[in-house]
Design a protein around this motif. Structure first.
Motif, PDB file in Angstrom:
ATOM      1  N   ASN A 172       0.821  -1.215   0.000  1.00  0.00           N
ATOM      2  CA  ASN A 172       0.000   0.000   0.000  1.00  0.00           C
ATOM      3  C   ASN A 172       0.853   1.263   0.000  1.00  0.00           C
ATOM      4  O   ASN A 172       0.534   2.252   0.675  1.00  0.00           O
ATOM      5  CB  ASN A 172      -0.950   0.017   1.205  1.00  0.00           C
ATOM      6  N   ALA A 173       1.956   1.207  -0.752  1.00  0.00           N
ATOM      7  CA  ALA A 173       2.884   2.336  -0.784  1.00  0.00           C
ATOM      8  C   ALA A 173       2.803   3.123  -2.081  1.00  0.00           C
ATOM      9  O   ALA A 173       3.648   3.990  -2.325  1.00  0.00           O
ATOM     10  CB  ALA A 173       4.314   1.832  -0.572  1.00  0.00           C
ATOM     11  N   GLY A 174       1.796   2.846  -2.896  1.00  0.00           N
ATOM     12  CA  GLY A 174       1.714   3.505  -4.191  1.00  0.00           C
ATOM     13  C   GLY A 174       1.554   5.008  -4.111  1.00  0.00           C
ATOM     14  O   GLY A 174       1.948   5.728  -5.023  1.00  0.00           O
ATOM     15  N   LEU A 175       0.984   5.508  -3.017  1.00  0.00           N
ATOM     16  CA  LEU A 175       0.814   6.951  -2.822  1.00  0.00           C
ATOM     17  C   LEU A 175       1.626   7.439  -1.623  1.00  0.00           C
ATOM     18  O   LEU A 175       1.301   8.468  -1.035  1.00  0.00           O
ATOM     19  CB  LEU A 175      -0.667   7.285  -2.632  1.00  0.00           C
ATOM     20  N   ALA A 176       2.656   6.674  -1.253  1.00  0.00           N
ATOM     21  CA  ALA A 176       3.486   7.076  -0.112  1.00  0.00           C
ATOM     22  C   ALA A 176       4.190   8.399  -0.388  1.00  0.00           C
ATOM     23  O   ALA A 176       4.449   9.183   0.524  1.00  0.00           O
ATOM     24  CB  ALA A 176       4.502   5.986   0.203  1.00  0.00           C
ATOM     25  N   CYS A 177       4.524   8.636  -1.672  1.00  0.00           N
ATOM     26  CA  CYS A 177       5.017   9.946  -2.098  1.00  0.00           C
ATOM     27  C   CYS A 177       3.844  10.661  -2.758  1.00  0.00           C
ATOM     28  O   CYS A 177       3.405  10.257  -3.848  1.00  0.00           O
ATOM     29  CB  CYS A 177       6.174   9.807  -3.078  1.00  0.00           C
ATOM     30  N   PRO A 178       3.306  11.696  -2.140  1.00  0.00           N
ATOM     31  CA  PRO A 178       2.072  12.306  -2.641  1.00  0.00           C
ATOM     32  C   PRO A 178       2.245  13.156  -3.893  1.00  0.00           C
ATOM     33  O   PRO A 178       1.253  13.537  -4.522  1.00  0.00           O
ATOM     34  CB  PRO A 178       1.607  13.169  -1.458  1.00  0.00           C
TER      35      PRO A 178
ATOM     36  N   LEU B  90       9.980   2.389  -0.375  1.00  0.00           N
ATOM     37  CA  LEU B  90       9.627   1.550  -1.516  1.00  0.00           C
ATOM     38  C   LEU B  90       9.221   2.399  -2.718  1.00  0.00           C
ATOM     39  O   LEU B  90       9.683   2.157  -3.841  1.00  0.00           O
ATOM     40  CB  LEU B  90       8.489   0.601  -1.136  1.00  0.00           C
ATOM     41  N   GLU B  91       8.368   3.379  -2.493  1.00  0.00           N
ATOM     42  CA  GLU B  91       7.919   4.218  -3.607  1.00  0.00           C
ATOM     43  C   GLU B  91       9.071   5.062  -4.147  1.00  0.00           C
ATOM     44  O   GLU B  91       9.239   5.197  -5.361  1.00  0.00           O
ATOM     45  CB  GLU B  91       6.773   5.117  -3.143  1.00  0.00           C
TER      46      GLU B  91
ATOM     47  N   THR C 245      -0.866  10.974  -9.752  1.00  0.00           N
ATOM     48  CA  THR C 245      -1.771  12.118  -9.882  1.00  0.00           C
ATOM     49  C   THR C 245      -3.224  11.690 -10.025  1.00  0.00           C
ATOM     50  O   THR C 245      -4.131  12.443  -9.657  1.00  0.00           O
ATOM     51  CB  THR C 245      -1.370  12.980 -11.084  1.00  0.00           C
ATOM     52  N   GLN C 246      -3.457  10.494 -10.558  1.00  0.00           N
ATOM     53  CA  GLN C 246      -4.826   9.987 -10.703  1.00  0.00           C
ATOM     54  C   GLN C 246      -5.205   9.023  -9.587  1.00  0.00           C
ATOM     55  O   GLN C 246      -6.173   8.273  -9.725  1.00  0.00           O
ATOM     56  CB  GLN C 246      -4.980   9.298 -12.060  1.00  0.00           C
ATOM     57  N   MET C 247      -4.424   9.036  -8.514  1.00  0.00           N
ATOM     58  CA  MET C 247      -4.756   8.272  -7.295  1.00  0.00           C
ATOM     59  C   MET C 247      -4.919   6.777  -7.554  1.00  0.00           C
ATOM     60  O   MET C 247      -5.895   6.139  -7.149  1.00  0.00           O
ATOM     61  CB  MET C 247      -6.031   8.834  -6.654  1.00  0.00           C
ATOM     62  N   LEU C 248      -3.942   6.191  -8.246  1.00  0.00           N
ATOM     63  CA  LEU C 248      -3.890   4.738  -8.486  1.00  0.00           C
ATOM     64  C   LEU C 248      -5.123   4.233  -9.251  1.00  0.00           C
ATOM     65  O   LEU C 248      -5.660   3.171  -8.941  1.00  0.00           O
ATOM     66  CB  LEU C 248      -3.759   3.975  -7.163  1.00  0.00           C
ATOM     67  N   ARG C 249      -5.539   4.976 -10.255  1.00  0.00           N
ATOM     68  CA  ARG C 249      -6.679   4.528 -11.069  1.00  0.00           C
ATOM     69  C   ARG C 249      -6.343   3.187 -11.705  1.00  0.00           C
ATOM     70  O   ARG C 249      -5.262   3.020 -12.281  1.00  0.00           O
ATOM     71  CB  ARG C 249      -6.997   5.563 -12.143  1.00  0.00           C
TER      72      ARG C 249
END
Length: 306
Positions: free
Chosen positions: A50-56, A77-78, A133-137
């Motif tokens: 669940n680290a896909g948005l760890a860097c915002p 990880l990100e 930017t698209q929040m893991l679409r």
């Protein structure tokens, strides 16, 4: 393409070890392929943790090249995934530059293939930015994986085509079988990416939602596995087959068996064991890579038939 044109292709005809620039470039391409494989594994670990948005933000992380104050496992990880992707991108630029510089000592297709690899990496970078930017679409995340796998296969094709090979001319129908298995495994990998990006297994088990996505992946196992096993069986039964093809066939069969075991374990454990989930994706990519190399070698072997 006619049979005569197919056999006369500069990519497929048997070659000696080649010029020194060709040897250096071939080794560089194989190292890039390994780097892309590791990049996909890190990307898989980033997703399951669940680290896909760890860097915002993107391309920086918290507005910094190295976010030391915010650094934890997820951020690392990100951030490391992006660092590895950047190194692969720089390698692709170097590959294109070297291909053009040494073009007189290389097959004519190499600079074009290098340019295509660079295009894929640029496109992959754009998709990587959009995933943040698209929040893991889910469709962008799946396309991100699909492009990475296609880049991985492209580099393997290039590296294999530059290897010295003196064929036996006994491949016969194996190139077609290899291509079929490769396409089916690639499609199955995309379905797996779709399952992961939509968290379909969790939603199916908890709310009976998106079960069609999960079931599509489960049903996709059948044609991909059967095609691979048929390829393995045909290869092992082919007399006087080139030793490289026989070894690749055995490797493909072993990876299919391993992937089946890991897939069952992953499903039974409901994706709760993160290293097992990452291994499942990595073994699938390795199987795709082995089938890609097998197909190229088989085509080159067929081209050597008198």
């Amino acid at each position: 393409m006619t049979d005569s044109a197919f056999r006369s292709s500069s990519v497929l005809t048997p070659t000696t070890d080649g010029s020194q620039p060709q040897v250096w470039l071939r080794r560089f391409i194989w190292k890039m392929a390994i780097a892309v494989f590791l990049l996909m594994a890190i990307g898989s670990a980033t997703r399951v943790m669940n680290a896909g948005l760890a860097c915002p933000d993107w391309p920086l992380c918290y507005g910094q090249l190295v976010p030391t104050q915010q650094m934890n496992l997820q951020v690392f990880l990100e951030w490391f995934h992006r660092l590895d992707a950047g190194l692969v991108g720089l390698s692709a630029i170097a590959l294109l530059g070297l291909s053009v510089w040494w073009r007189q000592s290389l097959p004519r297709w190499v600079p074009w293939a290098s340019g295509f690899a660079l295009f894929l990496i640029v496109f992959q970078g754009i998709l990587g930015g959009l995933t943040v930017t698209q929040m893991l679409r889910f469709d962008i995340v799946t396309a991100h994986l699909g492009t990475a796998l296609f880049l991985f296969c492209t580099l393997l094709v290039m590296g294999t085509a530059l290897l010295p090979h003196n064929g036996t001319g006994t491949a016969r129908r194996l190139p077609l079988l290899g291509m079929t298995a490769t396409v089916l495994v690639y499609g199955q990998s995309l379905l797996g990416g779709l399952v992961a990006s939509q968290w379909a297994l969790h939603q199916c088990l908890s709310r009976s939602d998106r079960c069609w996505v999960m079931n599509s992946h489960l049903l996709g196992v059948v044609p991909a596995t059967l095609a691979t096993l048929l390829l393995v069986g045909m290869a092992l039964r082919t007399p006087a087959l080139h030793p490289s093809l026989r070894k690749l066939a055995i490797a493909a069969g072993s990876l299919v068996a391993l992937q089946a075991l890991i897939g069952v374990a992953t499903y039974r454990l409901h994706l709760q064991v993160e290293p097992l989930t990452v291994t499942h994706q990595a073994v699938g990519a390795a199987l795709l890579g082995v089938l890609t190399v097998f197909t190229v070698v088989a085509r080159r072997d067929l081209a050597s038939q008198p």
